[in-house]
Design a protein around this motif. Structure first.
Motif, short mmCIF file in Angstrom:
data_model
loop_
_atom_site.label_atom_id
_atom_site.label_comp_id
_atom_site.label_asym_id
_atom_site.label_seq_id
_atom_site.Cartn_x
_atom_site.Cartn_y
_atom_site.Cartn_z
N SER A 1 -17.27 21.13 70.28
CA SER A 1 -17.75 21.78 71.53
C SER A 1 -16.32 22.15 72.38
O SER A 1 -16.19 23.32 72.84
CB SER A 1 -18.85 21.13 72.17
OG SER A 1 -19.97 21.00 71.60
N ILE A 2 -15.45 21.00 72.52
CA ILE A 2 -14.62 21.11 73.46
C ILE A 2 -13.42 22.00 72.78
O ILE A 2 -12.93 23.00 73.47
CB ILE A 2 -13.88 19.77 73.72
CG1 ILE A 2 -14.68 18.72 74.45
CG2 ILE A 2 -12.45 19.95 74.26
CD1 ILE A 2 -14.46 17.56 74.76
N LEU B 1 -23.28 18.59 81.21
CA LEU B 1 -22.51 19.05 80.00
C LEU B 1 -23.43 20.32 79.28
O LEU B 1 -22.98 21.20 78.83
CB LEU B 1 -22.21 17.85 78.94
CG LEU B 1 -21.21 17.04 79.41
CD1 LEU B 1 -20.99 15.89 78.41
CD2 LEU B 1 -19.78 17.75 79.08
N GLY B 2 -24.67 20.01 79.23
CA GLY B 2 -25.69 20.96 78.73
C GLY B 2 -25.45 22.26 79.63
O GLY B 2 -25.33 23.78 79.16
N TYR B 3 -25.29 22.16 81.01
CA TYR B 3 -25.16 23.20 81.93
C TYR B 3 -24.04 23.84 81.64
O TYR B 3 -23.94 25.14 81.58
CB TYR B 3 -25.39 23.04 83.45
CG TYR B 3 -24.78 23.78 84.39
CD1 TYR B 3 -25.50 24.79 84.86
CD2 TYR B 3 -23.40 23.57 84.87
CE1 TYR B 3 -25.04 25.90 85.48
CE2 TYR B 3 -22.96 24.52 85.56
CZ TYR B 3 -23.59 25.76 86.00
OH TYR B 3 -23.20 26.71 86.82
N PHE B 4 -22.57 23.09 81.70
CA PHE B 4 -21.43 23.78 81.47
C PHE B 4 -21.18 24.53 80.11
O PHE B 4 -20.57 25.52 80.21
CB PHE B 4 -20.40 22.70 81.61
CG PHE B 4 -19.18 23.46 81.49
CD1 PHE B 4 -18.49 24.50 82.43
CD2 PHE B 4 -18.47 22.87 80.33
CE1 PHE B 4 -17.21 24.82 82.17
CE2 PHE B 4 -17.03 23.40 80.05
CZ PHE B 4 -16.51 24.34 81.10
N ILE B 5 -21.76 24.10 79.16
CA ILE B 5 -21.63 24.74 77.83
C ILE B 5 -22.10 25.92 77.91
O ILE B 5 -21.50 27.08 77.38
CB ILE B 5 -21.92 23.73 76.64
CG1 ILE B 5 -21.19 22.70 76.72
CG2 ILE B 5 -22.20 24.58 75.27
CD1 ILE B 5 -21.75 21.51 75.56
N PHE B 6 -23.55 26.05 78.16
CA PHE B 6 -24.22 27.47 78.22
C PHE B 6 -23.71 28.35 79.18
O PHE B 6 -23.49 29.51 78.96
CB PHE B 6 -25.62 27.10 78.38
CG PHE B 6 -26.26 26.65 77.27
CD1 PHE B 6 -27.04 27.60 76.60
CD2 PHE B 6 -26.29 25.22 76.50
CE1 PHE B 6 -27.72 27.13 75.17
CE2 PHE B 6 -26.82 25.00 75.45
CZ PHE B 6 -27.51 25.72 74.75
N THR C 1 -14.49 26.69 85.19
CA THR C 1 -14.08 25.61 84.39
C THR C 1 -13.51 24.64 85.32
O THR C 1 -13.69 23.51 85.27
CB THR C 1 -13.14 25.86 83.42
OG1 THR C 1 -13.69 27.01 82.40
CG2 THR C 1 -12.79 25.04 82.55
N ALA C 2 -12.78 24.93 86.26
CA ALA C 2 -11.98 24.31 87.12
C ALA C 2 -12.87 23.40 88.21
O ALA C 2 -12.79 22.28 88.37
CB ALA C 2 -10.99 24.93 88.08
N PHE D 1 -18.24 33.95 79.28
CA PHE D 1 -17.31 34.20 78.36
C PHE D 1 -17.94 35.50 77.89
O PHE D 1 -17.27 36.55 77.58
CB PHE D 1 -17.20 33.42 77.06
CG PHE D 1 -16.76 33.92 75.91
CD1 PHE D 1 -15.36 34.05 75.55
CD2 PHE D 1 -17.31 34.39 74.88
CE1 PHE D 1 -14.94 34.66 74.59
CE2 PHE D 1 -16.85 35.13 73.68
CZ PHE D 1 -15.57 35.20 73.43
N ALA D 2 -19.37 35.84 77.92
CA ALA D 2 -19.81 37.02 77.30
C ALA D 2 -19.96 38.22 78.49
O ALA D 2 -19.70 39.38 78.00
CB ALA D 2 -21.55 36.65 77.10
N LEU D 3 -19.97 37.74 79.53
CA LEU D 3 -20.39 38.74 80.77
C LEU D 3 -19.36 38.94 81.86
O LEU D 3 -19.24 39.74 82.75
CB LEU D 3 -21.68 38.76 81.26
CG LEU D 3 -22.77 38.77 80.37
CD1 LEU D 3 -24.08 38.39 80.89
CD2 LEU D 3 -22.96 40.02 79.48
#
Length: 707
Positions: free
Chosen positions: A303-304, A229-234, A252-253, A240-242
């Motif tokens: 977060s979700i 979860l830490g990996y995916f969120i960041f 995400t999939a 999203f940024a780049l």
């Protein structure tokens, strides 16, 4: 493609590297194969449970041997998978020839080293997957292979990891790492270049299954969702940024595929695993667990929702470079918070990890992990510190860098755990290996093109050589100093074999918990207590039995539990204060009734082994002439041997065969332990010595006790 064509496609150079890494890892772990029995204590429990599977005995709801006084102790929820898998391996290796105890012992010695070696190979492929990139030309360095070799070499040799996968360490955590590392390998391969391709989704599914299987294998699986979860969120925020919307959608999939596979299998094993994970995470919050759980749950839900909103916004494919800068800032803030927690001025976390209980304060593995960093990690402790600084920098500077975030959270979480608890230092070994790979790759990239081309490979080889020598040296010093306890506790192996051959089947033993698993597996007898400490009040009862100065109190304890034989160890004489703590379930001696300072000081004692050169006995460095040794009593006496400092009575004894001498204070001499060991006349009316050696004694409890 035919089999021959497939064989031709195999990278022979990589296969050779993998083989060398496997042999190196197995060779280091195979050091303890020279011993006849196992390392550690719980190994004997797992071997016994595996033997039941091999004999076709259904695993009972309660242990059929240990804790006979309460009808047996419940089996752990994580354990059957380990026992059944190893039973299957045993049957394959032995061609279904049936159960043989000696064959199981040999398998239990070898298989942990194989699990460790397979995990080391997994670290090679993990480093390769995370840092592999397309070469601009054929002469360019393969940073993925360099990272893989670095991670595998450190994993093969670092004491913290080798210790838990050495030959004879037949426990569930010896192979729990394997599922996690290989799960991360497939996850990294699936999500390295996110695309909604069949291969990526298949790899993601395999990753989920491997990580989910870990829930059947080892309790440490609760850390996996925190890392993922830490990996995916960041990573989602970075995409999203780049990145484009399609890439973000693919990321995400793939993540959902892996996490769903993990969750489904984990729910099958433990439907309450989410609650367990939140409870584990709540330890780091300086608030009550009941308050921490809704806070953590709220953070997850928020977060979700945030990620869903950002996913919807991202459809326009705009880029937000400032978000990537913010990610880096947040990662560094997390490091500052981690550093602050290490100081822990209010001792909040220290108390959370080591609650103020008798078990937590008296068992060595519950102590502060920081104190063992030098022995377990040596100079290599610098790598996780550097890696935690380097990874955020790489996330900011490199557009395609994201997989190293897996390592960031893996390193940070286990660093925290290892710092506060000695028991968790072994979880930090592999993250240190991964951290070394981060540092080496970053070092190589930094100097790429800045040196003469001929020097670059030499410098890289020199750096890797230094890492290997440092880690191998640490392992070479550490491993020989870790013999199995049963080899160090001289006399127990012989005594247990005597018990197995001479005492009635399923005889009920009255014993301290530290030898319980030995009694059940080697002697095949029923221990009163074992190393699980499953029923602490009975630990206290046995402790009171030993240290009671009123012999009738000890007899009442025996009558309460109805054992048949008593096991005593000479080291019990130096553990009286520990028995006081267990007996009265307190760490404060002032809370023990009728315990004066004089009586507490009198609970002193120790034993020294003696050797004889034909003239003198050498006992712990003290030279005792033969005639003087003969004058020492070997039967309990009331009057002291001497008075020290004009007020402290001291008793000196020798064993019947002169292989040890004992020095006891007054209270220790008055204890039931001393009276039975040294055959006090009244005690021998109730206990009969049936076996003794230089270390331990076995007494039969006479029927008169129960009349």
């Amino acid at each position: 493609m035919g089999l021959l064509d497939w064989v031709k496609t195999i990278d022979k150079k990589q296969l050779f590297i993998v083989l060398l890494l496997f042999l190196l890892a197995f060779g280091i772990r195979g050091y303890n194969l020279k011993y006849g029995l196992f390392f550690e204590f719980d190994t004997y429990y797992h071997a016994r449970m595996t033997s039941y599977v091999l004999q076709g005995i259904p695993l009972p709801e309660h242990d059929p041997l240990a804790y006979y006084q309460i009808g047996g102790s419940s089996l752990p929820s994580i354990g059957p998978f380990f026992w059944q898998l190893n039973a299957l391996i045993y049957n394959i290796v032995n061609l279904g020839s049936g159960y043989d105890k000696e064959k199981l012992i040999q398998l239990a010695k070898i298989i942990p080293a194989i699990y460790g070696a397979l995990t080391v190979v997994g670290m090679f492929f993990l480093g390769k997957a995370i840092f592999r990139r397309k070469k601009e030309n054929e002469s360019e360095f393969d940073f993925g292979t360099i990272a893989g070799i670095t991670a595998a070499l450190i994993a093969a040799t670092i004491p913290a990891f080798a210790y838990r996968t050495m030959a004879g360490f037949f426990e569930d955590d010896s192979f729990g790492f394997m599922w996690m590392v290989w799960g991360f390998v497939f996850f990294a391969e699936a999500i390295r270049e996110p695309k909604l391709a069949k291969k990526n989704l298949v790899y993601a599914g395999i990753a989920g299954l491997l990580l989910g299987a870990m829930a059947f294998a080892w309790q440490f699986y609760l850390v996996v969702p925190m890392i993922l979860l830490g990996y995916f969120i960041f990573t989602f925020l970075k995409y999203f940024a780049l990145k484009t919307f399609e890439e973000t959608k693919a990321l995400t999939a793939i993540f959902i595929t892996s996490f769903a596979g993990f969750s489904i299998l984990t729910f099958i094993k433990n439907p309450d695993w989410v609650h367990s994970a939140i409870e584990m995470a709540s330890i780091v919050l300086p608030i009550h667990t009941l308050i921490a759980q809704p806070i953590i749950f709220g953070i997850v839900v928020a977060s979700i929702v945030l990620l869903a909103v950002l996913f919807w916004i991202k459809r326009k494919n705009k880029q937000y470079p400032s978000v990537n800068l913010a990610l880096t800032a947040v990662l560094y803030v997390m490091l500052i918070i981690l550093l602050i927690t290490f100081t822990d001025p209010g001792k909040v976390l220290s108390n959370a990890f080591r609650p103020n209980t008798v078990l937590s304060q008296t068992i060595g593995e519950e102590s502060m992990g920081l104190n063992a960093f030098g022995e377990k990690f040596s100079i290599m402790i610098v790598f996780p510190i550097l890696a935690l600084l380097i990874i955020p920098y790489r996330i900011f500077r490199k557009k395609d860098e994201h997989l190293s975030l897996i390592l960031f959270f893996w390193i940070a979480i286990t660093f925290f755990m290892a710092y506060y608890k000695l028991q968790y230092t072994f979880t930090f070994g592999l993250p240190i290996a991964a951290a070394a790979a981060v540092c080496v790759v970053h070092f190589c990239e930094f100097f790429k093109g800045k040196l003469v081309n001929a020097l670059e490979p030499k410098i890289i080889a020199l750096g890797l050589g230094f890492l290997v020598l440092t880690s191998v040296a640490a392992g070479a010093i550490f491993m020989p100093t870790q013999p199995p306890s049963i080899e160090v506790w001289d006399g127990w192996k012989e005594g247990l074999n005597w018990m197995q051959q001479n005492l009635p089947e399923n005889a009920k033993m009255f014993n301290w918990w530290d030898v319980g698993h030995w009694v059940a597996f080697i002697a095949e007898k029923r221990p009163f207590l074992d190393n699980r400490n499953a029923y602490p009040p009975h630990n206290g009862e046995f402790a009171k039995f030993l240290i009671a100065t009123d012999f009738s109190e000890s007899l009442e304890i025996v009558r309460k539990f109805q054992p048949e034989y008593l096991l005593l160890d000479r080291d019990m004489f130096s553990s009286a204060q520990s028995f006081l703590i267990y007996g009265y379930n307190t760490l404060n001696f002032n809370e023990i009734p009728n315990l004066t300072q004089t009586k507490l000081e009198g609970y002193s004692g120790f034993a020294l082994l003696c050797g004889f050169d034909g003239t003198n006995y050498s006992c712990g460095g003290n030279q005792i002439p033969g005639n003087q040794m003969a004058n020492l009593p070997n039967v309990w006496k009331k009057t002291p041997s001497e008075i020290q400092e004009g007020r402290k009575p001291i008793w000196y004894y020798r064993n019947f065969n002169n292989n040890a001498i004992f020095v006891l204070g007054k209270t220790m001499n008055d204890s039931t332990l001393a009276k039975i060991w040294f055959h006090e006349q009244n005690a021998m009316n109730y206990f009969e010595e049936v076996y003794s050696n230089q270390r331990m004694k076995i007494f039969k409890i006479k029927e008169i006790v129960y009349e």
